[in-house]
Design a protein around this motif. Sequence first.
Motif, PDB file in Angstrom:
ATOM      1  N   ILE A   7       3.431 -11.218   5.281  1.00 45.58           N
ATOM      2  CA  ILE A   7       2.218 -10.940   6.072  1.00 45.58           C
ATOM      3  C   ILE A   7       1.961  -9.441   6.031  1.00 45.58           C
ATOM      4  O   ILE A   7       2.826  -8.644   6.399  1.00 45.58           O
ATOM      5  CB  ILE A   7       2.387 -11.423   7.533  1.00 45.58           C
ATOM      6  CG1 ILE A   7       2.681 -12.931   7.559  1.00 45.58           C
ATOM      7  CG2 ILE A   7       1.129 -11.102   8.348  1.00 45.58           C
ATOM      8  CD1 ILE A   7       2.938 -13.506   8.950  1.00 45.58           C
ATOM      9  N   GLY A   8       0.757  -9.058   5.579  1.00 44.68           N
ATOM     10  CA  GLY A   8       0.409  -7.642   5.404  1.00 44.68           C
ATOM     11  C   GLY A   8       0.727  -7.276   3.969  1.00 44.68           C
ATOM     12  O   GLY A   8       1.907  -7.206   3.587  1.00 44.68           O
ATOM     13  N   ILE A  35      -5.334  -9.462   6.738  1.00 51.15           N
ATOM     14  CA  ILE A  35      -6.667  -9.581   7.339  1.00 51.15           C
ATOM     15  C   ILE A  35      -7.749  -9.274   6.296  1.00 51.15           C
ATOM     16  O   ILE A  35      -8.878  -9.714   6.439  1.00 51.15           O
ATOM     17  CB  ILE A  35      -6.843  -8.672   8.593  1.00 51.15           C
ATOM     18  CG1 ILE A  35      -6.246  -7.288   8.343  1.00 51.15           C
ATOM     19  CG2 ILE A  35      -6.255  -9.315   9.834  1.00 51.15           C
ATOM     20  CD1 ILE A  35      -6.494  -6.287   9.460  1.00 51.15           C
ATOM     21  N   ASP A  36      -7.366  -8.554   5.269  1.00 48.02           N
ATOM     22  CA  ASP A  36      -8.275  -8.280   4.154  1.00 48.02           C
ATOM     23  C   ASP A  36      -7.873  -9.227   3.009  1.00 48.02           C
ATOM     24  O   ASP A  36      -6.907  -8.971   2.280  1.00 48.02           O
ATOM     25  CB  ASP A  36      -8.117  -6.799   3.749  1.00 48.02           C
ATOM     26  CG  ASP A  36      -9.070  -6.403   2.641  1.00 48.02           C
ATOM     27  OD1 ASP A  36      -9.621  -7.288   1.974  1.00 48.02           O
ATOM     28  OD2 ASP A  36      -9.240  -5.178   2.451  1.00 48.02           O
ATOM     29  N   LYS A  39      -7.091  -8.001  -0.466  1.00 48.94           N
ATOM     30  CA  LYS A  39      -5.785  -7.345  -0.681  1.00 48.94           C
ATOM     31  C   LYS A  39      -4.694  -8.394  -0.909  1.00 48.94           C
ATOM     32  O   LYS A  39      -3.797  -8.207  -1.737  1.00 48.94           O
ATOM     33  CB  LYS A  39      -5.428  -6.451   0.517  1.00 48.94           C
ATOM     34  CG  LYS A  39      -6.212  -5.152   0.532  1.00 48.94           C
ATOM     35  CD  LYS A  39      -5.874  -4.278   1.714  1.00 48.94           C
ATOM     36  CE  LYS A  39      -4.606  -3.497   1.545  1.00 48.94           C
ATOM     37  NZ  LYS A  39      -4.421  -2.500   2.634  1.00 48.94           N
ATOM     38  N   TYR A  57      -2.687 -14.732   9.473  1.00 48.89           N
ATOM     39  CA  TYR A  57      -1.248 -15.045   9.411  1.00 48.89           C
ATOM     40  C   TYR A  57      -0.917 -16.399  10.026  1.00 48.89           C
ATOM     41  O   TYR A  57       0.145 -16.978   9.777  1.00 48.89           O
ATOM     42  CB  TYR A  57      -0.424 -13.908  10.043  1.00 48.89           C
ATOM     43  CG  TYR A  57      -0.357 -13.907  11.560  1.00 48.89           C
ATOM     44  CD1 TYR A  57       0.547 -14.712  12.241  1.00 48.89           C
ATOM     45  CD2 TYR A  57      -1.184 -13.085  12.314  1.00 48.89           C
ATOM     46  CE1 TYR A  57       0.619 -14.701  13.629  1.00 48.89           C
ATOM     47  CE2 TYR A  57      -1.123 -13.066  13.697  1.00 48.89           C
ATOM     48  CZ  TYR A  57      -0.220 -13.885  14.349  1.00 48.89           C
ATOM     49  OH  TYR A  57      -0.148 -13.883  15.711  1.00 48.89           O
ATOM     50  N   THR A  73       2.976  -5.404   8.390  1.00 50.85           N
ATOM     51  CA  THR A  73       1.724  -4.991   9.022  1.00 50.85           C
ATOM     52  C   THR A  73       1.982  -3.729   9.848  1.00 50.85           C
ATOM     53  O   THR A  73       3.145  -3.332  10.044  1.00 50.85           O
ATOM     54  CB  THR A  73       1.213  -6.128   9.926  1.00 50.85           C
ATOM     55  OG1 THR A  73       2.263  -6.468  10.832  1.00 50.85           O
ATOM     56  CG2 THR A  73       0.809  -7.347   9.117  1.00 50.85           C
ATOM     57  N   LEU A 164      -5.591   7.339   7.705  1.00 51.94           N
ATOM     58  CA  LEU A 164      -5.496   5.875   7.555  1.00 51.94           C
ATOM     59  C   LEU A 164      -5.742   5.260   8.931  1.00 51.94           C
ATOM     60  O   LEU A 164      -5.239   5.761   9.944  1.00 51.94           O
ATOM     61  CB  LEU A 164      -4.119   5.474   7.017  1.00 51.94           C
ATOM     62  CG  LEU A 164      -4.003   3.987   6.604  1.00 51.94           C
ATOM     63  CD1 LEU A 164      -4.853   3.689   5.355  1.00 51.94           C
ATOM     64  CD2 LEU A 164      -2.563   3.587   6.330  1.00 51.94           C
ATOM     65  N   TRP A 165      -6.499   4.152   8.968  1.00 50.30           N
ATOM     66  CA  TRP A 165      -7.058   3.635  10.232  1.00 50.30           C
ATOM     67  C   TRP A 165      -6.028   3.416  11.329  1.00 50.30           C
ATOM     68  O   TRP A 165      -6.308   3.678  12.499  1.00 50.30           O
ATOM     69  CB  TRP A 165      -7.872   2.353   9.977  1.00 50.30           C
ATOM     70  CG  TRP A 165      -7.063   1.194   9.424  1.00 50.30           C
ATOM     71  CD1 TRP A 165      -6.779   0.959   8.121  1.00 50.30           C
ATOM     72  CD2 TRP A 165      -6.429   0.129  10.164  1.00 50.30           C
ATOM     73  NE1 TRP A 165      -6.012  -0.186   7.983  1.00 50.30           N
ATOM     74  CE2 TRP A 165      -5.788  -0.718   9.211  1.00 50.30           C
ATOM     75  CE3 TRP A 165      -6.334  -0.208  11.508  1.00 50.30           C
ATOM     76  CZ2 TRP A 165      -5.085  -1.859   9.588  1.00 50.30           C
ATOM     77  CZ3 TRP A 165      -5.624  -1.358  11.881  1.00 50.30           C
ATOM     78  CH2 TRP A 165      -5.008  -2.158  10.922  1.00 50.30           C
ATOM     79  N   ARG A 167      -2.976   4.887  11.622  1.00 50.96           N
ATOM     80  CA  ARG A 167      -2.044   5.990  11.885  1.00 50.96           C
ATOM     81  C   ARG A 167      -2.651   7.015  12.840  1.00 50.96           C
ATOM     82  O   ARG A 167      -3.871   7.135  12.947  1.00 50.96           O
ATOM     83  CB  ARG A 167      -1.683   6.709  10.584  1.00 50.96           C
ATOM     84  CG  ARG A 167      -0.854   5.876   9.640  1.00 50.96           C
ATOM     85  CD  ARG A 167      -0.160   6.760   8.610  1.00 50.96           C
ATOM     86  NE  ARG A 167       0.440   5.950   7.568  1.00 50.96           N
ATOM     87  CZ  ARG A 167       0.145   6.052   6.278  1.00 50.96           C
ATOM     88  NH1 ARG A 167      -0.723   6.949   5.863  1.00 50.96           N
ATOM     89  NH2 ARG A 167       0.732   5.268   5.388  1.00 50.96           N
ATOM     90  N   HIS A 184      14.467   6.049  10.056  1.00 49.85           N
ATOM     91  CA  HIS A 184      15.517   5.757   9.070  1.00 49.85           C
ATOM     92  C   HIS A 184      16.810   6.506   9.405  1.00 49.85           C
ATOM     93  O   HIS A 184      17.910   5.968   9.335  1.00 49.85           O
ATOM     94  CB  HIS A 184      15.066   6.192   7.668  1.00 49.85           C
ATOM     95  CG  HIS A 184      13.873   5.440   7.167  1.00 49.85           C
ATOM     96  ND1 HIS A 184      13.911   4.107   6.851  1.00 49.85           N
ATOM     97  CD2 HIS A 184      12.599   5.834   6.931  1.00 49.85           C
ATOM     98  CE1 HIS A 184      12.714   3.712   6.422  1.00 49.85           C
ATOM     99  NE2 HIS A 184      11.899   4.740   6.468  1.00 49.85           N
ATOM    100  N   ILE A 377       4.044   5.364  -1.912  1.00 52.74           N
ATOM    101  CA  ILE A 377       4.849   5.367  -0.708  1.00 52.74           C
ATOM    102  C   ILE A 377       6.208   5.972  -1.038  1.00 52.74           C
ATOM    103  O   ILE A 377       6.708   5.784  -2.150  1.00 52.74           O
ATOM    104  CB  ILE A 377       4.955   3.904  -0.206  1.00 52.74           C
ATOM    105  CG1 ILE A 377       5.152   3.882   1.277  1.00 52.74           C
ATOM    106  CG2 ILE A 377       5.964   3.092  -0.932  1.00 52.74           C
ATOM    107  CD1 ILE A 377       4.656   2.616   1.882  1.00 52.74           C
TER     108      ILE A 377
END
Length: 383
Positions: A7-8, A35-36, A39, A57, A73, A164-165, A167, A184, A377
């Motif tokens: 999911i995501g 949700i997109d 993607k 989901y 997600t 980013l939306w 963050r 981490h 990333i």
Amino acid sequence: MINVAVIGTGAISSRHLQAYLTFAQECTIKRVADIDLAKAEKSISENQLDAMASDDYKTIIEDRSIDLVSICTPPSTHAEIAIACLEAGKHVLVEKPMAASLEDCDKMIAAAQENGRLLSVVAQNRFQSSWMKLKKLLDEQAAGRVLHAQINSYWWRGLSYYDLWWRGTWESEGGGCTLNHAVHHIDALQWMMGLPTEVHAMMSNVAHQNAEVEDISMALLRFESGALGQITSSVVHHGQEQQLVFQCERGKLSAPWDLYGSIAKENGFPQRDAQLESEIQEAYDSQDEVSYEGHTGQIENVLSAIAGQSELLVTGEEGRRTLELITAIYASASRGIRVDLPLDSDDPFYTKRGLLESVPHFYEKSASVKDFEANEITTKGNY
Ligand SMILES: NC(=O)c1ccc[n+]([C@@H]2O[C@H](COP(=O)([O-])OP(=O)(O)OC[C@H]3O[C@@H](n4cnc5c(N)ncnc54)[C@H](O)[C@@H]3O)[C@@H](O)[C@H]2O)c1
């Protein structure tokens, strides 16, 4: 065969998908959701999956054939999705940070226990030889008791990172670099040394005028043993030189791997202890390398735990402990006072609402982009 769903399907999801594909004898990826929808479909074609895509989901919750779900997600959605999956009888591997509050962590752990399912939280950096070997040497007190721990969680991110939306807000990202980057290294510290009993912290936003959250925090720690520690969490450190450094009674052990032993001369001044260094180096070198690193290593552990062949290394309880230390850093830095661990459930910082009401808003988020073209990333330092 373990049937898997993801999911995501943003930046981190390919680490999960590629890891599941590595273990094609043990598992099959059946579904992906985002949700997109575009993607989700793109991730199917890019990873050459024979899987179904969906924009909700809940299609995964309703599919009784799915055994294990990876949740990739944004942090504020982890608890709701994880609890729904666990209540539907699925095992869950949830990305870091486990959730946005300790209250949510407790609900996730309870859902796993009540439904007899496994809940694991991503801490993929544990699955690398250098950290595994360091942990074993600390457990064996190869250089004696730990006296001081220094955690340098140094990262660097430019302003646009927070565009980013999801963050850059306490509501959606849950916090800044302490929660999302240093997680981490804070996980490594609590895994290797346990939780401290006292935390004194400060935080600030020194360079990201487009984010509500902190871009640097510094925490001083006291452990039950009397040892002290310090954690710097930062996204303003050029070069991203991340380190875990443990000063023990007889020597220093660190990641990236380094070793220094000392003995005292007659007058107390230091002399290098070559004998100790060669013994510890031999103990380090004689340990096995991990078979799989990073997400692949953690997913191997989760699949093997589901099959009843291994203990789960990073449980929900472990993920919660990491979040407890992060929450204590936020509480201490926000209140300007010492915070004692464990945190009580009546502490305002136990809930997301209490945290949102108590943390400073450094700046307002000024832009919101749906996706970056460069979907790169970084997930670890150079160990
Ligand atoms: N382990 C690591 O080293 C590491 C590295 C980066 C990110 N992460 C974590 O992974 C998670 C995702 O980060 P990312 O960088 O991949 O973000 P991203 O924005 O690239 O991807 C997140 C995806 O989730 C989708 N999404 C959002 N809400 C959803 C919902 N309710 N249902 C289904 N899909 C939804 C979005 O559309 C997006 O495609 C975060 O928790 C982040 O902290 C972990």
